[in-house]
Design a protein around this motif. Structure first.
Motif, PDB file in Angstrom:
ATOM      1  N   ILE A 163      29.280  93.565 -76.757  1.00 37.32           N
ATOM      2  CA  ILE A 163      29.433  91.992 -75.719  1.00 37.32           C
ATOM      3  C   ILE A 163      27.983  91.724 -75.801  1.00 37.32           C
ATOM      4  N   LYS A 195      22.885  92.683 -79.659  1.00 33.35           N
ATOM      5  CA  LYS A 195      24.026  93.192 -78.520  1.00 33.35           C
ATOM      6  C   LYS A 195      23.241  93.144 -76.865  1.00 33.35           C
ATOM      7  N   MET A 196      24.737  92.660 -76.120  1.00 39.86           N
ATOM      8  CA  MET A 196      23.305  92.596 -74.955  1.00 39.86           C
ATOM      9  C   MET A 196      22.714  93.755 -74.165  1.00 39.86           C
ATOM     10  N   SER A 197      21.867  93.755 -74.357  1.00 35.00           N
ATOM     11  CA  SER A 197      20.992  95.284 -74.201  1.00 35.00           C
ATOM     12  C   SER A 197      20.080  95.461 -72.949  1.00 35.00           C
ATOM     13  N   LYS A 198      19.826  96.333 -72.097  1.00 33.19           N
ATOM     14  CA  LYS A 198      18.612  96.431 -71.107  1.00 33.19           C
ATOM     15  C   LYS A 198      17.369  96.264 -71.699  1.00 33.19           C
ATOM     16  N   SER A 199      17.090  96.996 -72.852  1.00 34.63           N
ATOM     17  CA  SER A 199      15.533  97.207 -73.477  1.00 34.63           C
ATOM     18  C   SER A 199      15.543  96.013 -75.190  1.00 34.63           C
ATOM     19  N   GLN A 241      23.361 105.678 -68.785  1.00 38.16           N
ATOM     20  CA  GLN A 241      22.246 105.892 -68.805  1.00 38.16           C
ATOM     21  C   GLN A 241      21.768 105.070 -66.865  1.00 38.16           C
ATOM     22  N   HIS A 281      25.083  96.126 -67.225  1.00 28.92           N
ATOM     23  CA  HIS A 281      25.296  95.266 -67.729  1.00 28.92           C
ATOM     24  C   HIS A 281      26.712  94.844 -67.990  1.00 28.92           C
ATOM     25  N   ASP A 287      27.827 100.650 -80.365  1.00 30.14           N
ATOM     26  CA  ASP A 287      26.308 101.078 -80.637  1.00 30.14           C
ATOM     27  C   ASP A 287      26.688 102.388 -80.651  1.00 30.14           C
ATOM     28  N   GLY A 333      31.052 102.033 -76.829  1.00 26.49           N
ATOM     29  CA  GLY A 333      30.816 100.727 -76.812  1.00 26.49           C
ATOM     30  C   GLY A 333      30.352 100.896 -78.773  1.00 26.49           C
ATOM     31  N   ALA A 354      34.078  95.746 -78.154  1.00 30.01           N
ATOM     32  CA  ALA A 354      32.950  96.900 -77.731  1.00 30.01           C
ATOM     33  C   ALA A 354      31.624  96.292 -78.138  1.00 30.01           C
ATOM     34  N   GLY A 380      28.071  94.365 -70.756  1.00 33.33           N
ATOM     35  CA  GLY A 380      28.013  95.196 -71.763  1.00 33.33           C
ATOM     36  C   GLY A 380      28.521  97.173 -71.868  1.00 33.33           C
ATOM     37  N   ASN A 381      27.559  97.309 -70.732  1.00 32.94           N
ATOM     38  CA  ASN A 381      27.806  98.680 -70.165  1.00 32.94           C
ATOM     39  C   ASN A 381      29.416  98.793 -69.463  1.00 32.94           C
ATOM     40  N   LYS A 406      14.476 101.829 -81.640  1.00 33.10           N
ATOM     41  CA  LYS A 406      13.228 102.180 -80.522  1.00 33.10           C
ATOM     42  C   LYS A 406      12.112 102.857 -80.305  1.00 33.10           C
TER      43      LYS A 406
HETATM   44  N1  AQP Z   1      26.233  95.509 -75.601  1.00 34.95           N
HETATM   45  C1  AQP Z   1      27.138  96.154 -75.362  1.00 34.95           C
HETATM   46  N2  AQP Z   1      28.304  95.774 -75.668  1.00 34.95           N
HETATM   47  C2  AQP Z   1      29.773  96.634 -75.228  1.00 34.95           C
HETATM   48  N3  AQP Z   1      29.209  98.340 -75.190  1.00 34.95           N
HETATM   49  C3  AQP Z   1      27.265  98.265 -74.837  1.00 34.95           C
HETATM   50  N4  AQP Z   1      27.130  99.635 -74.184  1.00 34.95           N
HETATM   51  C4  AQP Z   1      25.484  99.698 -74.037  1.00 34.95           C
HETATM   52  N5  AQP Z   1      25.837  97.515 -74.438  1.00 34.95           N
HETATM   53  C5  AQP Z   1      26.369  96.997 -74.747  1.00 34.95           C
HETATM   54  C6  AQP Z   1      27.828 100.748 -73.533  1.00 34.95           C
HETATM   55  O1  AQP Z   1      27.631 101.218 -72.388  1.00 34.95           O
HETATM   56  C7  AQP Z   1      27.339 102.139 -72.335  1.00 34.95           C
HETATM   57  C8  AQP Z   1      26.243 102.941 -71.722  1.00 34.95           C
HETATM   58  O2  AQP Z   1      24.862 102.702 -72.196  1.00 34.95           O
HETATM   59  P1  AQP Z   1      23.974 103.609 -72.116  1.00 34.95           P
HETATM   60  O3  AQP Z   1      23.696 103.783 -70.864  1.00 34.95           O
HETATM   61  O4  AQP Z   1      23.475 104.610 -73.358  1.00 34.95           O
HETATM   62  O5  AQP Z   1      23.434 102.585 -72.069  1.00 34.95           O
HETATM   63  P2  AQP Z   1      22.183 101.592 -73.138  1.00 34.95           P
HETATM   64  O6  AQP Z   1      22.778 101.592 -74.365  1.00 34.95           O
HETATM   65  O7  AQP Z   1      21.273 102.335 -72.391  1.00 34.95           O
HETATM   66  O8  AQP Z   1      22.455 100.160 -72.056  1.00 34.95           O
HETATM   67  P3  AQP Z   1      21.991  99.467 -73.309  1.00 34.95           P
HETATM   68  O9  AQP Z   1      22.166  98.051 -72.591  1.00 34.95           O
HETATM   69  O10 AQP Z   1      22.494  99.386 -74.147  1.00 34.95           O
HETATM   70  O11 AQP Z   1      20.460  99.992 -73.104  1.00 34.95           O
HETATM   71  P4  AQP Z   1      19.478 100.169 -74.234  1.00 34.95           P
HETATM   72  O12 AQP Z   1      20.287  99.219 -75.700  1.00 34.95           O
HETATM   73  O13 AQP Z   1      18.264  99.280 -74.450  1.00 34.95           O
HETATM   74  O14 AQP Z   1      19.675 101.649 -74.823  1.00 34.95           O
HETATM   75  C9  AQP Z   1      27.581 102.929 -74.277  1.00 34.95           C
HETATM   76  O15 AQP Z   1      28.612 103.194 -74.266  1.00 34.95           O
HETATM   77  C10 AQP Z   1      27.268 101.613 -74.573  1.00 34.95           C
HETATM   78  O16 AQP Z   1      27.940 101.838 -76.027  1.00 34.95           O
END
Ligand code: AQP
Length: 332
Positions: free
Chosen positions: A186, A195-199, A9, A16, A149, A147, A184, A18-19, A112
């Motif tokens: 981070i 998990k490490m996450s944008k939100s 996305q 990050h 998630d 990952g 898988a 994790g991505n 969410k």
């Molecule tokens: N912490 C993580 N460890 C391993 N893999 C991760 N992914 C995301 N976070 C981790 C993997 O990154 C890919 C792209 O994911 P995305 O575009 O859906 O990004 P995201 O999920 O919006 O990223 P975030 O930071 O997790 O955002 P939030 O949680 O805020 O929505 C995917 O393959 C995902 O598995």
């Protein structure tokens, strides 16, 4: 060659760690072993509210980062989801064979929407995993590198493919998740329970690839470690240190055991200092390459246009057979 599809996305100014370690690193490797399709999933990026100009920029930044991280348009198909209208079209059809309760069980939606509150939760956020299923099924993907998630969403995709095939005749390949266990999930540097996450991560919990490396180094140095002083790999009792070891091993290609030996008798401070250095060396060329791609948006858009054309050729064929099998009248 088996087919692979995955997406990311454009919801931030940088990917990050994790991505990268959970997903994009595997995408790069799979270019040589798979018929690979990768997309910047901008349709998904408007489910939580967004700024149009920022979205446009972030789509370009995402594509530039993917190229800088090693995707090669000669060896894979790289495109932007909204350039291929078949995604939304198949998404509708799949939404009509998805149960309301089934969609409501998605953990990411529950998390969410709880955080946003009912009035700020869009229907798009609810149907997001169905659109994701369409992304994957359109390309007849055998494998989907993601990952941890994303495991539940992948399960829904498989269910929808099987259901459609059973009701309307074999139309879709049933895909398997491709999840590399070591990286898988981070973890957040400040809260290794999530998990490490944008939100969800606090600014200090997340390492952004395009961030100032000095700031990233500080974040690593202030990462939450665990009580005790010994450097051990123990996900349960020492999740913070184990996470740093996972990142270190993945970025250097060294085995965790080798790192444990190298840091035997040394403290957390040494490990963090060295990891900050490793990270710096890793992000420097990526930042430079990303900048070069962004400096030439015309060329970047051309790469994406070629990708969209290649993607559409496949997507249109699958959509046509899904439309036919579901009973839509072919246009004369
Ligand atoms: N912490 C993580 N460890 C391993 N893999 C991760 N992914 C995301 N976070 C981790 C993997 O990154 C890919 C792209 O994911 P995305 O575009 O859906 O990004 P995201 O999920 O919006 O990223 P975030 O930071 O997790 O955002 P939030 O949680 O805020 O929505 C995917 O393959 C995902 O598995």
């Amino acid at each position: 060659r088996p087919r692979v599809l995955s997406g990311i996305q454009p919801t931030a100014d940088s990917f990050h760690l994790g991505n990268y370690l959970g997903a994009v690193r595997n995408w790069v490797a799979m270019q040589d072993t798979h018929d690979a399709f990768y997309c910047v999933v901008d349709l998904h990026a408007i489910t939580m509210g967004h700024d149009p100009e920022a979205l446009r920029n972030r789509s370009r930044i995402s594509a530039a980062q993917l190229l800088a991280l090693g995707l090669d348009p000669e060896r894979c198909t790289l495109f932007v989801q909204s350039h291929v209208p078949e995604h939304a079209q198949l998404g509708w059809v799949l939404s009509c064979i998805t149960g309301f309760g089934e969609a409501g069980r998605m953990v990411q939606f529950k998390d969410k929407s709880t955080k946003a509150g009912q009035d700020s939760t869009s229907v798009g956020l609810f149907t997001y995993p169905i659109l994701q299923a369409a992304d994957i099924l359109l390309y007849q993907a055998d494998q989907v590198p993601v990952g941890e998630d994303q495991r539940q969403h992948l399960e829904l995709t498989r269910d929808l493919a099987q259901r459609f095939n059973t009701r309307f005749g074999k139309t879709f390949t049933v895909p398997s998740p491709y999840i590399v266990k070591d990286t898988a999930k981070i973890l957040d540097l400040q809260d290794p329970a999530i998990k490490m996450s944008k939100s969800a991560s606090s600014p200090n919990g997340i390492i952004e690839l395009l961030d100032d490396p000095a700031r990233s180094a500080k974040k690593i140095k202030s990462a939450v470690t665990d009580t005790g002083r010994e450097i051990l790999y123990d996900e349960e009792n020492k999740p913070g240190v184990s996470n740093l070891l996972t990142i270190y091993a993945a970025l250097t290609g060294r085995a965790i055991d080798e790192l444990l030996e190298a840091y035997d008798g040394r403290g957390y401070g040494d490990l963090k200092k060295d990891l900050a250095e490793v990270l710096l060396e890793f992000v420097k060329p990526i930042q430079e390459r990303t900048r070069l791609y962004l400096d030439d948006p015309g060329q970047l858009d051309k790469v994406l246009a070629v990708g969209a054309e290649k993607a559409r050729a496949v997507a249109a064929t699958t959509l046509a057979s899904a439309y036919r099998n579901v009973g839509f009248l072919s246009p004369a």
